[in-house]
Design a protein around this motif. Structure first.
Motif, PDB file in Angstrom:
ATOM      1  N   ARG A 198      32.672  33.935  61.532  1.00  0.00           N
ATOM      2  CA  ARG A 198      31.416  34.487  62.025  1.00  0.00           C
ATOM      3  C   ARG A 198      31.398  36.015  61.922  1.00  0.00           C
ATOM      4  O   ARG A 198      30.334  36.638  61.998  1.00  0.00           O
ATOM      5  N   GLU A 199      32.586  36.595  61.784  1.00  0.00           N
ATOM      6  CA  GLU A 199      32.698  38.054  61.758  1.00  0.00           C
ATOM      7  C   GLU A 199      33.044  38.613  60.386  1.00  0.00           C
ATOM      8  O   GLU A 199      32.825  39.806  60.129  1.00  0.00           O
ATOM      9  N   GLN A 200      33.616  37.792  59.505  1.00  0.00           N
ATOM     10  CA  GLN A 200      33.990  38.253  58.168  1.00  0.00           C
ATOM     11  C   GLN A 200      33.460  37.287  57.117  1.00  0.00           C
ATOM     12  O   GLN A 200      33.640  36.076  57.242  1.00  0.00           O
ATOM     13  N   ASP A 201      32.833  37.817  56.076  1.00  0.00           N
ATOM     14  CA  ASP A 201      32.410  36.951  54.985  1.00  0.00           C
ATOM     15  C   ASP A 201      33.564  36.762  54.002  1.00  0.00           C
ATOM     16  O   ASP A 201      34.627  37.377  54.128  1.00  0.00           O
ATOM     17  N   TYR A 205      37.271  38.965  53.648  1.00  0.00           N
ATOM     18  CA  TYR A 205      38.633  38.539  53.972  1.00  0.00           C
ATOM     19  C   TYR A 205      39.491  38.318  52.725  1.00  0.00           C
ATOM     20  O   TYR A 205      40.712  38.450  52.782  1.00  0.00           O
ATOM     21  N   VAL A 206      38.875  38.012  51.605  1.00  0.00           N
ATOM     22  CA  VAL A 206      39.652  37.947  50.363  1.00  0.00           C
ATOM     23  C   VAL A 206      40.190  39.340  50.014  1.00  0.00           C
ATOM     24  O   VAL A 206      41.354  39.485  49.607  1.00  0.00           O
ATOM     25  N   GLU A 207      39.364  40.350  50.172  1.00  0.00           N
ATOM     26  CA  GLU A 207      39.805  41.719  49.910  1.00  0.00           C
ATOM     27  C   GLU A 207      40.883  42.146  50.907  1.00  0.00           C
ATOM     28  O   GLU A 207      41.910  42.738  50.532  1.00  0.00           O
ATOM     29  N   ARG A 208      40.676  41.827  52.170  1.00  0.00           N
ATOM     30  CA  ARG A 208      41.602  42.272  53.222  1.00  0.00           C
ATOM     31  C   ARG A 208      42.973  41.628  53.097  1.00  0.00           C
ATOM     32  O   ARG A 208      43.995  42.301  53.236  1.00  0.00           O
ATOM     33  N   TYR A 209      43.015  40.326  52.824  1.00  0.00           N
ATOM     34  CA  TYR A 209      44.291  39.614  52.882  1.00  0.00           C
ATOM     35  C   TYR A 209      44.936  39.349  51.521  1.00  0.00           C
ATOM     36  O   TYR A 209      46.114  38.993  51.460  1.00  0.00           O
ATOM     37  N   VAL A 213      42.395  39.451  45.119  1.00  0.00           N
ATOM     38  CA  VAL A 213      42.873  38.490  44.118  1.00  0.00           C
ATOM     39  C   VAL A 213      42.423  37.067  44.437  1.00  0.00           C
ATOM     40  O   VAL A 213      42.025  36.300  43.551  1.00  0.00           O
ATOM     41  N   GLY A 214      42.501  36.688  45.699  1.00  0.00           N
ATOM     42  CA  GLY A 214      42.188  35.320  46.115  1.00  0.00           C
ATOM     43  C   GLY A 214      43.438  34.559  46.537  1.00  0.00           C
ATOM     44  O   GLY A 214      44.563  34.952  46.218  1.00  0.00           O
ATOM     45  N   PHE A 215      43.239  33.495  47.265  1.00  0.00           N
ATOM     46  CA  PHE A 215      44.346  32.683  47.778  1.00  0.00           C
ATOM     47  C   PHE A 215      44.843  31.720  46.705  1.00  0.00           C
ATOM     48  O   PHE A 215      44.080  31.280  45.842  1.00  0.00           O
ATOM     49  N   GLU A 228      31.858  25.557  48.446  1.00  0.00           N
ATOM     50  CA  GLU A 228      31.499  26.633  47.527  1.00  0.00           C
ATOM     51  C   GLU A 228      32.171  27.949  47.923  1.00  0.00           C
ATOM     52  O   GLU A 228      32.603  28.730  47.066  1.00  0.00           O
ATOM     53  N   GLN A 229      32.298  28.199  49.225  1.00  0.00           N
ATOM     54  CA  GLN A 229      33.013  29.385  49.688  1.00  0.00           C
ATOM     55  C   GLN A 229      34.494  29.300  49.334  1.00  0.00           C
ATOM     56  O   GLN A 229      35.135  30.314  49.047  1.00  0.00           O
ATOM     57  N   SER A 230      35.019  28.088  49.334  1.00  0.00           N
ATOM     58  CA  SER A 230      36.430  27.895  48.986  1.00  0.00           C
ATOM     59  C   SER A 230      36.697  28.300  47.546  1.00  0.00           C
ATOM     60  O   SER A 230      37.741  28.884  47.228  1.00  0.00           O
ATOM     61  N   LEU A 231      35.762  27.993  46.647  1.00  0.00           N
ATOM     62  CA  LEU A 231      35.915  28.403  45.253  1.00  0.00           C
ATOM     63  C   LEU A 231      35.963  29.919  45.137  1.00  0.00           C
ATOM     64  O   LEU A 231      36.778  30.481  44.396  1.00  0.00           O
ATOM     65  N   LEU A 232      35.116  30.592  45.894  1.00  0.00           N
ATOM     66  CA  LEU A 232      35.072  32.050  45.855  1.00  0.00           C
ATOM     67  C   LEU A 232      36.328  32.673  46.448  1.00  0.00           C
ATOM     68  O   LEU A 232      36.714  33.784  46.077  1.00  0.00           O
ATOM     69  N   ALA A 233      36.964  31.951  47.368  1.00  0.00           N
ATOM     70  CA  ALA A 233      38.157  32.491  48.039  1.00  0.00           C
ATOM     71  C   ALA A 233      39.438  32.239  47.258  1.00  0.00           C
ATOM     72  O   ALA A 233      40.488  32.809  47.576  1.00  0.00           O
ATOM     73  N   THR A 234      39.384  31.393  46.234  1.00  0.00           N
ATOM     74  CA  THR A 234      40.578  30.992  45.486  1.00  0.00           C
ATOM     75  C   THR A 234      40.762  31.882  44.258  1.00  0.00           C
ATOM     76  O   THR A 234      39.801  32.222  43.567  1.00  0.00           O
ATOM     77  N   ARG A 235      41.992  32.215  43.977  1.00  0.00           N
ATOM     78  CA  ARG A 235      42.288  33.084  42.826  1.00  0.00           C
ATOM     79  C   ARG A 235      42.011  32.371  41.508  1.00  0.00           C
ATOM     80  O   ARG A 235      41.865  31.141  41.453  1.00  0.00           O
ATOM     81  N   VAL A 236      41.985  33.143  40.444  1.00  0.00           N
ATOM     82  CA  VAL A 236      41.894  32.570  39.106  1.00  0.00           C
ATOM     83  C   VAL A 236      43.101  31.656  38.876  1.00  0.00           C
ATOM     84  O   VAL A 236      44.250  32.037  39.125  1.00  0.00           O
ATOM     85  N   GLY A 237      42.843  30.424  38.457  1.00  0.00           N
ATOM     86  CA  GLY A 237      43.922  29.466  38.245  1.00  0.00           C
ATOM     87  C   GLY A 237      44.450  28.827  39.503  1.00  0.00           C
ATOM     88  O   GLY A 237      45.434  28.076  39.460  1.00  0.00           O
TER      89      GLY A 237
END
Length: 330
Positions: A198-201, A205-209, A213-215, A228-237
């Motif tokens: 609710r506090e971080q898009d 959090y991808v940038e912060r943690y 690059v992504g998880f 769909e958010q999970s795809l955006l949070a995941t790294r290439v490959g």
């Protein structure tokens, strides 16, 4: 025996208390006197008729998760004896009686000895979520030490077990939650870092943690927009585990970023009898982890009896529960 059945799909008050013949253990089966069960989203979806092809014939006894005492052992079954305390997820779907009854027939391959340090209610809360998280993280994603693993819904049923399994495997574990109370709980159940969605898009959090690059691995326990958010949070490959890949999903990001999406449906062995032995293996490994203090179930503080099953379903569907909703036999 007493049982709580549905004779039609419907709201939580569709359950009826009835008397039914006590089943007899056939070859390869155990007859278990049920002590406790727990509610998973699958259970109320089956009750509502959301997945009619997976529902047991009417009158249907629902609920797959159970813990109890072996009452009879069928021919050819090894490793179990009358009086053993056991747990498993072995029914409530397509042709298999569920756990909302005094007794339940279970294929021995789907059962394991209950962790000695857990109560019946605690043990009954583990099987489905343990099987789901293990199939996703261990069998499929093959996480390894140092992987950055993001688990959506860190205090949910699958989420809190997935976080602990990832921690056990040496991963750096991140979870998402929606409140400060859930954040504190998630830290107790495996999370190294907790993200309040609710506090971080996602981008923040991808940038912060991960420095943008992504998880390495993301576990989607929610579905829909969260997928769909999970795809955006995941790294290439990277790899995405989803337990609710239903409806129309946009896979464009996964294609563009060469990601792998793994769908987990732990009911398949129950529905088809294919792969049941592996479920027994996972439950045995889970019991070892529980007994060594590396895995523990999160139960909501509000408890119910079997005769309160309608109220328990209403509560579970409300989204108010913190962890699993448990029921003990009257």
């Amino acid at each position: 025996m007493k049982a709580f059945v549905i004779n039609a799909f419907g709201p939580a008050d569709v359950f009826e208390k009835v008397e039914m013949p006590t089943p007899q253990a056939a070859a390869g089966q155990l007859l278990v006197q049920i002590a406790a069960t727990a509610i998973n989203p699958l259970d109320y979806k089956l009750r509502r008729g959301d997945i009619p092809a997976f529902t047991h014939d009417f009158p249907a006894i629902l609920h797959g998760d159970f813990a109890g005492i072996v009452s009879a052992v069928g021919a050819g079954v090894q490793g179990f004896a009358v009086g053993d305390a056991v747990y498993g997820c072995a029914g409530g779907v397509r042709g298999r009686q569920g756990a909302l009854a005094d007794y339940m027939l279970a294929d021995a391959a789907l059962v394991a000895h209950k962790p000695q340090n857990l109560s019946m209610a605690e043990a009954a809360a583990m099987p489905l979520v343990l099987l789901t998280a293990w199939e996703g993280l261990i069998d499929t994603a093959a996480i390894k030490p140092g992987d950055r693993v993001l688990v959506h819904g860190g205090t949910g049923g699958v989420g809190h077990i997935a976080a602990q399994l990832a921690k056990w495997q040496g991963a750096k574990v991140y979870t998402t939650v929606g409140t400060a109370e859930k954040a504190e709980l998630s830290r107790e159940y495996g999370a190294d870092q907790v993200i309040n969605y609710r506090e971080q898009d996602v981008a923040s959090y991808v940038e912060r943690y991960t420095d943008g690059v992504g998880f390495d691995v993301v576990v989607d326990t929610v579905g829909g927009e969260t997928f769909e958010q999970s795809l955006l949070a995941t790294r290439v490959g990277g790899r995405i585990i989803t337990v609710l890949a239903m409806g129309k999903l946009d896979m464009t990001v996964a294609w563009a970023r060469k990601q792998t999406v793994h769908c987990v449906n732990m009911t398949w062995p129950m529905a088809t009898s294919v792969g049941m032995e592996h479920h027994g293996f996972i439950l045995r490994e889970g019991a070892k982890l529980a007994e060594s203090g590396k895995l523990r179930p999160l139960l909501d503080s509000q408890r119910f009896s079997f005769s309160e099953v309608a109220a328990a379903h209403v509560y579970a569907e409300s989204g108010q529960a913190l962890g699993k909703v448990s029921l003990t036999r009257d």
